[in-house]
Design a protein around this motif. Structure first.
Motif, PDB file in Angstrom:
ATOM      1  N   LEU A 273     -53.303  28.299  65.182  1.00 21.12           N
ATOM      2  CA  LEU A 273     -53.856  28.106  63.843  1.00 21.12           C
ATOM      3  C   LEU A 273     -54.935  29.148  63.518  1.00 21.12           C
ATOM      4  O   LEU A 273     -55.869  28.875  62.758  1.00 21.12           O
ATOM      5  N   LYS A 274     -54.791  30.330  64.070  1.00 16.00           N
ATOM      6  CA  LYS A 274     -55.698  31.425  63.746  1.00 16.00           C
ATOM      7  C   LYS A 274     -55.187  32.191  62.535  1.00 16.00           C
ATOM      8  O   LYS A 274     -53.989  32.358  62.350  1.00 16.00           O
ATOM      9  N   LEU A 275     -56.119  32.640  61.697  1.00 14.35           N
ATOM     10  CA  LEU A 275     -55.781  33.439  60.534  1.00 14.35           C
ATOM     11  C   LEU A 275     -56.092  34.898  60.836  1.00 14.35           C
ATOM     12  O   LEU A 275     -57.228  35.253  61.173  1.00 14.35           O
ATOM     13  N   VAL A 276     -55.078  35.739  60.725  1.00 15.44           N
ATOM     14  CA  VAL A 276     -55.210  37.167  61.010  1.00 15.44           C
ATOM     15  C   VAL A 276     -55.110  37.929  59.694  1.00 15.44           C
ATOM     16  O   VAL A 276     -54.129  37.795  58.959  1.00 15.44           O
ATOM     17  N   GLN A 277     -56.131  38.735  59.393  1.00 18.65           N
ATOM     18  CA  GLN A 277     -56.127  39.462  58.125  1.00 18.65           C
ATOM     19  C   GLN A 277     -54.960  40.431  58.071  1.00 18.65           C
ATOM     20  O   GLN A 277     -54.747  41.233  58.966  1.00 18.65           O
ATOM     21  N   PHE A 278     -54.197  40.333  56.986  1.00 18.86           N
ATOM     22  CA  PHE A 278     -52.981  41.131  56.822  1.00 18.86           C
ATOM     23  C   PHE A 278     -53.137  42.206  55.760  1.00 18.86           C
ATOM     24  O   PHE A 278     -52.407  43.200  55.763  1.00 18.86           O
ATOM     25  N   SER A 279     -54.081  42.034  54.841  1.00 14.78           N
ATOM     26  CA  SER A 279     -54.251  42.998  53.751  1.00 14.78           C
ATOM     27  C   SER A 279     -55.733  43.168  53.442  1.00 14.78           C
ATOM     28  O   SER A 279     -56.550  42.314  53.770  1.00 14.78           O
TER      29      SER A 279
ATOM     30  N   TRP B 290     -49.482  51.860  54.119  1.00 15.90           N
ATOM     31  CA  TRP B 290     -50.826  52.407  53.922  1.00 15.90           C
ATOM     32  C   TRP B 290     -51.887  51.313  53.886  1.00 15.90           C
ATOM     33  O   TRP B 290     -53.089  51.618  53.808  1.00 15.90           O
ATOM     34  N   GLY B 291     -51.464  50.066  53.917  1.00 17.55           N
ATOM     35  CA  GLY B 291     -52.427  48.976  53.929  1.00 17.55           C
ATOM     36  C   GLY B 291     -53.273  48.892  52.683  1.00 17.55           C
ATOM     37  O   GLY B 291     -54.491  48.706  52.770  1.00 17.55           O
ATOM     38  N   GLN B 292     -52.638  49.031  51.514  1.00 22.23           N
ATOM     39  CA  GLN B 292     -53.394  48.971  50.276  1.00 22.23           C
ATOM     40  C   GLN B 292     -52.556  48.311  49.170  1.00 22.23           C
ATOM     41  O   GLN B 292     -51.337  48.247  49.255  1.00 22.23           O
ATOM     42  N   TRP B 293     -53.259  47.816  48.140  1.00 21.34           N
ATOM     43  CA  TRP B 293     -52.603  47.198  46.999  1.00 21.34           C
ATOM     44  C   TRP B 293     -52.328  48.245  45.929  1.00 21.34           C
ATOM     45  O   TRP B 293     -53.161  49.110  45.660  1.00 21.34           O
ATOM     46  N   VAL B 294     -51.154  48.148  45.317  1.00 19.22           N
ATOM     47  CA  VAL B 294     -50.753  49.080  44.259  1.00 19.22           C
ATOM     48  C   VAL B 294     -50.542  48.274  42.978  1.00 19.22           C
ATOM     49  O   VAL B 294     -49.770  47.311  42.966  1.00 19.22           O
ATOM     50  N   LEU B 295     -51.224  48.664  41.906  1.00 18.77           N
ATOM     51  CA  LEU B 295     -51.067  47.977  40.627  1.00 18.77           C
ATOM     52  C   LEU B 295     -49.671  48.245  40.070  1.00 18.77           C
ATOM     53  O   LEU B 295     -49.239  49.391  39.960  1.00 18.77           O
ATOM     54  N   VAL B 296     -48.964  47.175  39.723  1.00 20.80           N
ATOM     55  CA  VAL B 296     -47.599  47.285  39.200  1.00 20.80           C
ATOM     56  C   VAL B 296     -47.643  47.041  37.698  1.00 20.80           C
ATOM     57  O   VAL B 296     -48.084  45.981  37.244  1.00 20.80           O
ATOM     58  N   LYS B 297     -47.172  48.014  36.933  1.00 21.15           N
ATOM     59  CA  LYS B 297     -47.191  47.885  35.480  1.00 21.15           C
ATOM     60  C   LYS B 297     -45.837  47.481  34.903  1.00 21.15           C
ATOM     61  O   LYS B 297     -45.749  47.141  33.723  1.00 21.15           O
ATOM     62  N   CYS B 298     -44.798  47.541  35.731  1.00 19.87           N
ATOM     63  CA  CYS B 298     -43.478  47.149  35.254  1.00 19.87           C
ATOM     64  C   CYS B 298     -42.684  46.552  36.417  1.00 19.87           C
ATOM     65  O   CYS B 298     -42.643  47.131  37.504  1.00 19.87           O
TER      66      CYS B 298
ATOM     67  N   LYS C 103     -48.630  45.057  44.286  1.00 18.27           N
ATOM     68  CA  LYS C 103     -47.667  45.101  45.385  1.00 18.27           C
ATOM     69  C   LYS C 103     -48.363  45.634  46.630  1.00 18.27           C
ATOM     70  O   LYS C 103     -49.120  46.603  46.561  1.00 18.27           O
ATOM     71  N   LEU C 104     -48.098  44.984  47.753  1.00 17.87           N
ATOM     72  CA  LEU C 104     -48.719  45.419  48.998  1.00 17.87           C
ATOM     73  C   LEU C 104     -47.932  46.558  49.617  1.00 17.87           C
ATOM     74  O   LEU C 104     -46.746  46.411  49.926  1.00 17.87           O
TER      75      LEU C 104
END
Length: 388
Positions: free
Chosen positions: A246-252, A313-321, A308-309
Motif C-alpha cells: 500500500l505504498k504510493l510511488v510518485q509517477f509524474s 520525458w516525465g512531463q505533462w503536455v497541454l493538449v489543445k485537440c 497528456k503524460l
C-alpha cells in the motif's frame, strides 16, 4: 491469389481452450462459446470462483450492509443488413453507448451512460436483444457502493433487489482490479476515494476498510492503467499504488494546471489528466460522516484543460485537440471513445455531469452546452429475440 476458406472443424482442438481462456470480457467468452457445441464445451462461462455481483464490501462507516455493484458499458452497433455474413459491419453505421447493470439473480437494468441512474424512457416491450443482429463490444466497467435502507436486514434473498438501493454517500470513486471472466475473486483488490480526499483499500473477503496514507486527504481520482492502480491528487501528481505494501510511488511531476478537480482518463494507451475549473473554490469535507448532515456543495464548471503524460520525458503536455476522440467523465468511471463510432457523439468534446444534467464541453472554443438527445429510442430497444 484467391482467399482460402478454412473449416472451423479443422481448427486444432488443443488450441480451443488456451484461446478461449485468453479472452477477458464476458461478451467475448459468450461469442466464443456460441461458435459450436465443441467450442462451448472447451471452456466454462467463467472462472468458478469469479466475483458475483453485487459483491459484499465492508461499509466505510461501519454502519449498514454494503455491496459493490458492477455495471458494464458497451458499444452496440447494428450489423450491415446488406452483408451475407453476420460478422461483417458497415463502417458508416454508428453505434450506441449503453450501460448495463446485472444483479446476482441475473436481472438486468439499463443505466444512463454518464450516470448510475436507471433509464425509464425506453419501451416496456423492449426486454430482449438478438445478438445475431448486433455487434457488441465491451468498453469498460464501472463500480458503485450501495446499501439498503436503515434498519432493514440484508439477507441473501434480498441481493437480487440491490439495484434499487441507494449509493453510499461520501464516496467519490470506486475501482476494482483484476476483474475478467477468469478472475479468482480472492485476488481482487478494491480502492475507494472519498469526497474528503481520503483513499481506502480492501481485498475480497476482508471485513474492514484500510485507509491508505491516512494522514493525507488530497486525492481526486483513481484509475486502472496498464494493469496497475494510479491515483491523482489535487496538484495533479499521479502516484502508482503498490498493492502488497500500500505504498504510493510518485509517477509524474505536479501539473501546471490550477483547476479545482483532476480526472484521470486513458485514451489510446496514453494517460491523461483532465483539469476541471469551477466557478468557486471547492471545499473539502471535514469528515466522511458529516456528509449525512450536510448538503454537498454545488459548483458550476466553467472550463477544462487536458494534459497528456509524456512518460519518456516525465512531463505533462497541454493538449489543445483530442482529434477524433471524445472523453466521457462519468459519475462512476472515465473513458474515451472514437466520436465517429457513436450516434450523437462529437469529436474533441468532454462529456460530463453537472447538477444531474449531461453536458458537453468543446475543447476548441471552450463552450459548454446541454446535450440534446434524439427523442426516438435506438432501434435495438425493439429487438424481439432472446438476449442469451
Amino acid at each position: 491469389m484467391g482467399e482460402r476458406v478454412v473449416d472451423w472443424s479443422d481448427f486444432p482442438k488443443e488450441l480451443w481452450s488456451p484461446i478461449g481462456k485468453s479472452l477477458d470480457t464476458g461478451i467475448d467468452v459468450l461469442r466464443f462459446r456460441s461458435v459450436c457445441s465443441s467450442w462451448r464445451a472447451s471452456i466454462p462461462p467463467s472462472h468458478p470462483s469469479s466475483p458475483r455481483f453485487p459483491l459484499q464490501f465492508p461499509h466505510p462507516y461501519d454502519a449498514f450492509p454494503t455491496y459493490i455493484c458492477q455495471s458494464t458499458i458497451y458499444c452496440i452497433q447494428p450489423l450491415d443488413s446488406s452483408s451475407t455474413s453476420t460478422a461483417a459491419t458497415s463502417s458508416h453505421i454508428k453505434g450506441d453507448l449503453i450501460k448495463v447493470q446485472e444483479s446476482a439473480s441475473g436481472k438486468l437494468r439499463l443505466l444512463e451512460p454518464l450516470a448510475s441512474c436507471a433509464i425509464h424512457s425506453y419501451p416496456r416491450s423492449a426486454k430482449t436483444l438478438n445478438l445475431l443482429n448486433f455487434r457488441i463490444v465491451e468498453i469498460t466497467k464501472a463500480y458503485t457502493l450501495r446499501f439498503g435502507s436503515v434498519g432493514r436486514a440484508m439477507v441473501e434473498d434480498e441481493r437480487r433487489d440491490i439495484l434499487s438501493y441507494r449509493s453510499v454517500p461520501g464516496v467519490n470513486k470506486v475501482v476494482m482490479f483484476p476483474n475478467s471472466a477468469w478472475t479468482n475473486a480472492e485476488g481482487c483488490a478494491i480502492f475507494v476515494i472519498f469526497l474528503d480526499g481520503k483513499l481506502g483499500f480492501a481485498k475480497y473477503g476482508e471485513d474492514k476498510l484500510t485507509l491508505v496514507d491516512d494522514q493525507t486527504s488530497d486525492y481526486d481520482d483513481i484509475i486502472v492503467y496498464k494493469g496497475q492502480f494510479y491515483v491523482v491528487d489535487r496538484l495533479g501528481v499521479v502516484f502508482w499504488i503498490e498493492c502488497s505494501s500500500l505504498k504510493l510511488v510518485q509517477f509524474s511531476p505536479p501539473l501546471c494546471g490550477l483547476g479545482s478537480r483532476k480526472h484521470l482518463v486513458e485514451s489510446c494507451g496514453a494517460l491523461y489528466v483532465v483539469d476541471e475549473y469551477l466557478d468557486r473554490e471547492r471545499g473539502r469535507m471535514e469528515g466522511n460522516r458529516s456528509y449525512f448532515n450536510r448538503r454537498r456543495e454545488l459548483h458550476n464548471t466553467i472550463d477544462f484543460k487536458v494534459y497528456k503524460l509524456d512518460e519518456e520525458w516525465g512531463q505533462w503536455v497541454l493538449v489543445k485537440c483530442l482529434g477524433d476522440r471524445a472523453f466521457i467523465l462519468g459519475s462512476d468511471c472515465n473513458f474515451s471513445v472514437s466520436a465517429q463510432e457513436f450516434v450523437g457523439c462529437k469529436r474533441n468534446r468532454i462529456y460530463f455531469m453537472e447538477l444531474e444534467e449531461s453536458r458537453a464541453f468543446n475543447l476548441e472554443d471552450h463552450r459548454i452546452c446541454d446535450l440534446a438527445f434524439s427523442p426516438d429510442p435506438p432501434s435495438w430497444l425493439y429487438a424481439t429475440n432472446p438476449l442469451m
